[in-house]
Design a protein around this motif. Structure first.
Motif, short mmCIF file in Angstrom:
data_model
loop_
_atom_site.label_atom_id
_atom_site.label_comp_id
_atom_site.label_asym_id
_atom_site.label_seq_id
_atom_site.Cartn_x
_atom_site.Cartn_y
_atom_site.Cartn_z
N LEU A 209 48.30 -2.79 -18.58
CA LEU A 209 49.49 -3.24 -18.08
C LEU A 209 49.13 -4.35 -17.15
O LEU A 209 49.61 -5.58 -17.24
CB LEU A 209 50.35 -2.56 -18.04
N LYS A 212 46.56 -7.08 -18.04
CA LYS A 212 46.93 -8.16 -18.99
C LYS A 212 48.15 -9.14 -18.54
O LYS A 212 48.25 -10.22 -18.78
CB LYS A 212 47.65 -7.52 -20.52
N SER A 213 48.87 -8.38 -17.61
CA SER A 213 49.73 -9.16 -16.78
C SER A 213 49.19 -10.12 -15.84
O SER A 213 49.32 -11.48 -16.03
CB SER A 213 50.56 -8.29 -15.88
N ASN A 214 48.29 -9.82 -15.27
CA ASN A 214 47.34 -10.84 -14.52
C ASN A 214 46.68 -12.04 -15.17
O ASN A 214 46.88 -13.34 -14.69
CB ASN A 214 46.11 -10.18 -13.68
N ARG A 216 47.72 -13.04 -18.07
CA ARG A 216 48.71 -13.96 -18.73
C ARG A 216 49.37 -14.98 -17.50
O ARG A 216 49.64 -16.04 -17.62
CB ARG A 216 50.10 -13.09 -19.13
N LYS A 217 49.47 -14.39 -16.25
CA LYS A 217 49.79 -15.06 -15.18
C LYS A 217 48.75 -16.34 -14.97
O LYS A 217 49.29 -17.37 -14.71
CB LYS A 217 49.90 -14.37 -13.90
N SER A 235 51.87 -1.81 -23.00
CA SER A 235 51.12 -2.27 -22.05
C SER A 235 50.83 -3.69 -22.52
O SER A 235 50.26 -4.39 -21.58
CB SER A 235 50.00 -1.43 -21.74
N GLY A 239 55.41 -5.67 -18.27
CA GLY A 239 54.65 -6.12 -17.04
C GLY A 239 55.15 -7.55 -16.57
O GLY A 239 56.32 -7.67 -16.79
N THR A 240 54.56 -8.41 -16.23
CA THR A 240 55.13 -9.68 -15.81
C THR A 240 54.32 -10.74 -16.96
O THR A 240 53.50 -10.55 -17.41
CB THR A 240 54.35 -10.19 -14.42
N ASN A 241 54.96 -11.80 -16.75
CA ASN A 241 54.35 -13.00 -17.69
C ASN A 241 54.43 -12.75 -19.02
O ASN A 241 53.33 -13.03 -19.64
CB ASN A 241 52.99 -13.36 -16.80
N THR A 242 55.25 -11.95 -19.57
CA THR A 242 55.28 -11.36 -20.71
C THR A 242 55.17 -12.51 -21.87
O THR A 242 54.93 -12.00 -22.96
CB THR A 242 56.22 -10.24 -21.04
N THR A 246 58.50 -11.08 -27.12
CA THR A 246 57.39 -10.12 -27.24
C THR A 246 57.74 -9.31 -28.73
O THR A 246 58.77 -9.25 -29.19
CB THR A 246 57.43 -9.11 -26.28
#
Lengths: 257, 257
Positions: A209, A212-214, A216-217, A235, A239-242, A246
């Motif tokens: 999670l 992958k958030s990092n 995508r950021k 996951s 998180g962020t920057n999804t 989705t």
């Protein structure tokens, strides 16, 4: 499950189908067992277990309950897994077609790989359908064989997105040492092009999670707009920057935090 | 569905159960119909429709597909709805019991109300089980009668949380004019105490997701720690300030953005 067992299993499914038994994914409502021992006292069925898993109510779980092995097998090898995936992809395509794209080449859609783009079902059929202990060595050797089949509905989505001018980014928990095999496997299965294929570096520990958030950021920091994001694990899409929207594909075989 | 139809319906379920037909929630795998006309060409079953709805793949939907009315009726009035709810509450209690609380009276758990705390099933049984058009006037008069039964699994969770020293905050899309009826109904059904009962002010327009995120943010700004959050809609548990862990109860009858 060996090859003979698999053949017997498929035979049983075929017989059920030919008899017109269309509820093949839950023939006996098997009760929850060893993998969720505490649930057994609740006398709940594998239907409830799968509801719990797919809605992110049951988290951090390890191993399909032994008594749900047959249920999961019927689900994965019967028609329902494909049908559920078809519905998800139908919704994803309808959404993608509704988008007003900028068209500067920065509109991307993030795909997870395992159980999203490529299917490891042949491996799991030979290795307990998610009931057994995860064997990293065995699974790695399966990945290196580069023979995981495409998930057909996901391939349909992939092709549609490309035709709409949306670029694809693969973002996977597979490690860098699996890059060559992954490239070979993707191309062999019809995934011929992509904007990026992001694998996990050996120093990138922590949960999927956060990893992958990092990533995508970083995509967004590089000017990409994540118009869609699809995975089989929560996951992949929490998180962020999804991304703007989705999609959750089914996966009752394993959990990735 | 009138009272007579409901009795016939329940009778049919009872007959099925007495015959040992345990797959009662999907007897015929009815195909998707009018409420999702485009899906009909996909030849998908109501099982896939419900998977799509409960996993937040199908969003912004209005009306249960007509051909899934029987499926949804069996699900809601049979055993599966209760069992799925039981599983969610089991997970929630296991999580709550694992918490190390600060114990300063600021540990709270957020509950949605409709289809989370109180059940509007009697209303929906009389009004098309989610297939009909939403009638705000009729639904309001139902709410004002204050006779929605408690969801029994949720009541169990509520009592357990109180016994653990976790306070409960009700956060609902019900409007301020429904406060008295809501208080009466909650108390009558065994929800005797709460830290806050937050209803939507008439000026608080916009989606439930944004409204509820804002209210949870205010809770946190006031020093509360949201240790858990439970709802039947994804808009109850997505957004910001969602709480340390969220739980999704089943609801195949309607969608709130």
């Amino acid at each position: 499950m060996g090859r003979v067992a698999l053949l017997l299993f498929l035979f049983a499914v075929t017989v059920e189908l030919s008899l017109g038994i269309s509820h093949e994914i839950h023939p006996l409502r098997p009760r929850l067992g060893s993998g969720a021992a505490n649930l057994q006292v609740l006398n709940l069925s594998c239907l409830s277990w799968r509801f719990g898993v797919e809605t992110n109510n049951i988290i951090g779980w390890y191993g399909v309950p032994q008594t749900c092995k047959s249920y999961v097998g019927h689900y994965m090898l019967g028609t329902q897994y494909r049908e559920d995936s078809r519905l998800v992809v139908y919704e994803a395509i309808a959404y993608a077609e509704s988008l007003k794209l900028v068209g500067d080449g920065k509109d991307v859609w993030v795909f997870d790989i395992d159980e999203t783009t490529l299917s490891n079902l042949p491996y799991y059929v030979d290795n307990g359908l998610g009931t057994g202990k995860y064997n990293a060595t065995l699974f790695n050797s399966w990945v290196l064989q580069a023979k995981a089949p495409a998930l057909p509905e996901s391939l349909k989505l992939y092709k549609k997105l490309l035709s709409l001018g949306i670029k694809v980014v693969f973002l996977t928990g597979r490690g860098g040492s699996q890059r060559n095999a992954t490239v070979t496997n993707l191309k062999k299965e019809g995934f011929l092009t992509w904007e990026k294929l992001i694998l996990r570096g050996s120093s990138e520990t922590g949960t999927a999670l956060v990893y992958k958030s990092n990533k995508r950021k970083m995509l967004e920091q590089n000017g990409y707009r994540i118009v869609g994001n699809i995975g089989d694990q929560w996951s992949d899409i929490l998180g962020t920057n999804t991304g703007h929207r989705t999609f959750k594909l089914p996966d009752p075989m394993y959990y990735v935090a």
